[in-house]
Design a protein around this motif. Structure first.
Motif, PDB file in Angstrom:
ATOM      1  N   MET A 193     -17.149  19.424 -21.189  1.00 32.60           N
ATOM      2  CA  MET A 193     -16.092  19.022 -22.050  1.00 32.60           C
ATOM      3  C   MET A 193     -16.619  17.904 -22.550  1.00 32.60           C
ATOM      4  O   MET A 193     -17.357  16.900 -22.255  1.00 32.60           O
ATOM      5  CB  MET A 193     -15.196  18.325 -20.904  1.00 32.60           C
ATOM      6  CG  MET A 193     -14.397  19.393 -19.868  1.00 32.60           C
ATOM      7  SD  MET A 193     -13.280  18.296 -18.810  1.00 32.60           S
ATOM      8  CE  MET A 193     -12.839  19.742 -17.902  1.00 32.60           C
ATOM      9  N   VAL A 194     -16.301  17.917 -24.000  1.00 37.32           N
ATOM     10  CA  VAL A 194     -16.649  16.958 -24.969  1.00 37.32           C
ATOM     11  C   VAL A 194     -15.239  16.260 -25.494  1.00 37.32           C
ATOM     12  O   VAL A 194     -14.301  16.940 -25.701  1.00 37.32           O
ATOM     13  CB  VAL A 194     -17.444  17.135 -26.174  1.00 37.32           C
ATOM     14  CG1 VAL A 194     -18.951  17.658 -25.661  1.00 37.32           C
ATOM     15  CG2 VAL A 194     -16.909  18.433 -26.953  1.00 37.32           C
ATOM     16  N   GLN A 204     -18.070  29.176 -25.258  1.00 41.74           N
ATOM     17  CA  GLN A 204     -16.669  28.939 -24.396  1.00 41.74           C
ATOM     18  C   GLN A 204     -16.742  28.202 -23.172  1.00 41.74           C
ATOM     19  O   GLN A 204     -15.648  27.957 -22.660  1.00 41.74           O
ATOM     20  CB  GLN A 204     -16.240  30.676 -24.018  1.00 41.74           C
ATOM     21  CG  GLN A 204     -15.497  31.249 -25.322  1.00 41.74           C
ATOM     22  CD  GLN A 204     -15.286  32.771 -24.887  1.00 41.74           C
ATOM     23  OE1 GLN A 204     -15.747  33.407 -24.281  1.00 41.74           O
ATOM     24  NE2 GLN A 204     -14.114  33.205 -25.557  1.00 41.74           N
ATOM     25  N   ASN A 205     -17.865  27.987 -22.677  1.00 37.80           N
ATOM     26  CA  ASN A 205     -18.156  26.961 -21.524  1.00 37.80           C
ATOM     27  C   ASN A 205     -18.250  25.780 -21.974  1.00 37.80           C
ATOM     28  O   ASN A 205     -18.419  24.769 -20.975  1.00 37.80           O
ATOM     29  CB  ASN A 205     -19.545  27.529 -20.828  1.00 37.80           C
ATOM     30  CG  ASN A 205     -19.293  28.757 -20.181  1.00 37.80           C
ATOM     31  OD1 ASN A 205     -18.216  29.362 -20.108  1.00 37.80           O
ATOM     32  ND2 ASN A 205     -20.554  29.592 -20.022  1.00 37.80           N
ATOM     33  N   VAL A 206     -17.847  25.347 -23.186  1.00 40.89           N
ATOM     34  CA  VAL A 206     -17.510  23.954 -23.639  1.00 40.89           C
ATOM     35  C   VAL A 206     -16.172  23.503 -23.952  1.00 40.89           C
ATOM     36  O   VAL A 206     -15.933  24.143 -25.078  1.00 40.89           O
ATOM     37  CB  VAL A 206     -18.643  23.361 -24.626  1.00 40.89           C
ATOM     38  CG1 VAL A 206     -18.432  21.966 -24.998  1.00 40.89           C
ATOM     39  CG2 VAL A 206     -19.967  23.827 -24.365  1.00 40.89           C
ATOM     40  N   LYS A 207     -15.481  22.754 -23.341  1.00 40.49           N
ATOM     41  CA  LYS A 207     -14.176  22.652 -23.723  1.00 40.49           C
ATOM     42  C   LYS A 207     -14.065  21.498 -24.780  1.00 40.49           C
ATOM     43  O   LYS A 207     -14.480  20.193 -24.384  1.00 40.49           O
ATOM     44  CB  LYS A 207     -13.348  22.365 -22.496  1.00 40.49           C
ATOM     45  CG  LYS A 207     -11.788  22.094 -22.770  1.00 40.49           C
ATOM     46  CD  LYS A 207     -10.990  21.972 -21.486  1.00 40.49           C
ATOM     47  CE  LYS A 207     -10.665  23.145 -20.780  1.00 40.49           C
ATOM     48  NZ  LYS A 207      -9.853  23.125 -19.555  1.00 40.49           N
ATOM     49  N   LEU A 208     -13.519  21.541 -25.740  1.00 48.52           N
ATOM     50  CA  LEU A 208     -13.191  20.469 -26.828  1.00 48.52           C
ATOM     51  C   LEU A 208     -12.069  19.722 -26.814  1.00 48.52           C
ATOM     52  O   LEU A 208     -10.942  20.469 -26.847  1.00 48.52           O
ATOM     53  CB  LEU A 208     -13.149  21.061 -28.436  1.00 48.52           C
ATOM     54  CG  LEU A 208     -13.117  20.076 -29.544  1.00 48.52           C
ATOM     55  CD1 LEU A 208     -14.213  19.063 -29.423  1.00 48.52           C
ATOM     56  CD2 LEU A 208     -13.071  20.854 -30.747  1.00 48.52           C
ATOM     57  N   ILE A 209     -12.011  18.566 -26.178  1.00 49.51           N
ATOM     58  CA  ILE A 209     -10.838  17.713 -25.765  1.00 49.51           C
ATOM     59  C   ILE A 209     -10.657  16.831 -27.139  1.00 49.51           C
ATOM     60  O   ILE A 209     -11.575  16.098 -27.609  1.00 49.51           O
ATOM     61  CB  ILE A 209     -10.923  16.773 -24.960  1.00 49.51           C
ATOM     62  CG1 ILE A 209     -11.159  17.829 -23.356  1.00 49.51           C
ATOM     63  CG2 ILE A 209      -9.785  15.850 -24.651  1.00 49.51           C
ATOM     64  CD1 ILE A 209     -11.625  16.934 -22.247  1.00 49.51           C
ATOM     65  N   VAL A 261     -23.261  16.620 -29.405  1.00 46.22           N
ATOM     66  CA  VAL A 261     -24.367  17.618 -29.355  1.00 46.22           C
ATOM     67  C   VAL A 261     -25.416  17.492 -28.281  1.00 46.22           C
ATOM     68  O   VAL A 261     -25.709  18.337 -27.552  1.00 46.22           O
ATOM     69  CB  VAL A 261     -25.191  17.560 -30.784  1.00 46.22           C
ATOM     70  CG1 VAL A 261     -26.187  18.547 -30.969  1.00 46.22           C
ATOM     71  CG2 VAL A 261     -23.969  17.919 -32.115  1.00 46.22           C
ATOM     72  N   GLU A 262     -25.890  16.366 -28.108  1.00 44.03           N
ATOM     73  CA  GLU A 262     -26.805  16.017 -27.329  1.00 44.03           C
ATOM     74  C   GLU A 262     -26.158  16.207 -25.595  1.00 44.03           C
ATOM     75  O   GLU A 262     -27.004  16.477 -25.017  1.00 44.03           O
ATOM     76  CB  GLU A 262     -27.219  14.550 -27.239  1.00 44.03           C
ATOM     77  CG  GLU A 262     -28.276  13.997 -28.503  1.00 44.03           C
ATOM     78  CD  GLU A 262     -27.336  13.401 -29.465  1.00 44.03           C
ATOM     79  OE1 GLU A 262     -26.032  14.059 -29.722  1.00 44.03           O
ATOM     80  OE2 GLU A 262     -28.110  12.886 -30.256  1.00 44.03           O
ATOM     81  N   ALA A 263     -24.830  15.792 -25.671  1.00 40.73           N
ATOM     82  CA  ALA A 263     -24.231  15.882 -24.399  1.00 40.73           C
ATOM     83  C   ALA A 263     -24.445  17.611 -24.163  1.00 40.73           C
ATOM     84  O   ALA A 263     -24.559  17.936 -23.067  1.00 40.73           O
ATOM     85  CB  ALA A 263     -22.691  15.476 -24.381  1.00 40.73           C
ATOM     86  N   ILE A 264     -23.713  18.299 -24.876  1.00 40.23           N
ATOM     87  CA  ILE A 264     -23.924  19.753 -24.992  1.00 40.23           C
ATOM     88  C   ILE A 264     -25.199  20.611 -24.647  1.00 40.23           C
ATOM     89  O   ILE A 264     -25.393  21.131 -23.647  1.00 40.23           O
ATOM     90  CB  ILE A 264     -23.356  20.651 -26.025  1.00 40.23           C
ATOM     91  CG1 ILE A 264     -21.884  20.091 -26.107  1.00 40.23           C
ATOM     92  CG2 ILE A 264     -23.295  22.083 -26.016  1.00 40.23           C
ATOM     93  CD1 ILE A 264     -21.345  20.732 -27.481  1.00 40.23           C
TER      94      ILE A 264
END
Length: 239
Positions: free
Chosen positions: A225-226, A33-38, A216-219
């Motif tokens: 936010m991706v 939930q701490n990663v926002k999918l844009i 994936v690497e960014a997360i």
């Protein structure tokens, strides 16, 4: 039939993305939930955006004001969150407040001042990210890493009430190996942490990094936010 297949394709892609985001977050010891999918809806037709909304997507990214201003009013009343992720010319700043909640590509003080003024006229505040040219690519926009802290200092001293400085944004290296991508994203995370500490910014927490090919690497390196277009909507035919 076309609409049904489009809806099904996008719904399937979105489900796959949620799984991939959750897997990467868990690998990094983070909560999904701490990663926002844009969903990067730039250049996408209305029906593709509608299909993503039908599948449960609520956050969208646009990179040109002209394209965005046809879509945002069309989908008004659907509790969507719009992010401006492209390069913004100063004369288009007036279109951001009232349409976008987030602006990912801030670099200049003059643009920041204009954006802040327009936001106050709209009685709102724009959450902004400073764009960093983390790869030092002359073809890319953004500040080189060593210019970020001095620019942040300028922006804070300007006391711009209409904008909220919330973190950093960058585009990862391409083409690149997995370790090169991770190193680049780790460098951006370190820069954000240094800035937050140096200026005592408790809300300077966001990292907009990672796209369809490298989210994936960014997360794994702390992205909050991706920005995903192709992996959700498929390849575009630009002809």
């Amino acid at each position: 039939m076309h609409t049904i297949s489009l809806n099904e394709t996008i719904a399937t892609n979105l489900e796959r993305l949620h799984t991939a985001v959750a897997d990467a977050a868990q690998r990094a010891g983070r909560h999904p939930q701490n990663v926002k999918l844009i969903a990067v809806s730039k250049t996408q037709p209305m029906e593709a955006v509608a299909a993503a909304i039908a599948a449960g997507q609520r956050v969208f990214g646009e990179s040109t004001v002209q394209d965005a201003l046809t879509k945002i009013p069309h989908f008004s009343g659907q509790a969507l969150e719009w992010h401006f992720i492209g390069h913004l010319q100063s004369n288009k700043a007036r279109f951001i407040p009232g349409n976008f909640a987030w602006m990912h590509s801030l670099a200049g003080v003059k643009l920041a001042q204009r954006l802040a003024r327009m936001a106050l006229e709209h009685e709102t505040a724009i959450k902004t990210l400073i764009e960093v040219n983390i790869t030092r690519d002359p073809a890319k926009h953004g500040l080189v890493p060593e210019d970020v802290a001095p620019r942040l200092d300028e922006l804070l001293k300007a006391n711009l009430a209409g904008i909220q400085l919330r973190g950093l944004m960058a585009i990862g290296p391409y083409p690149a190996t997995e370790s090169e991508r991770r190193a680049s994203f780790a460098a951006l995370r370190k820069l954000r942490d240094e800035c937050a500490q140096r200026f005592a910014l408790t809300d300077f927490t966001e990292l907009s990094m990672g796209m369809s090919g490298d989210f994936v690497e960014a997360i794994l390196e702390g992205s909050t936010m991706v920005r995903v277009g192709t992996a959700l909507f498929g390849e575009r035919d630009y002809l």
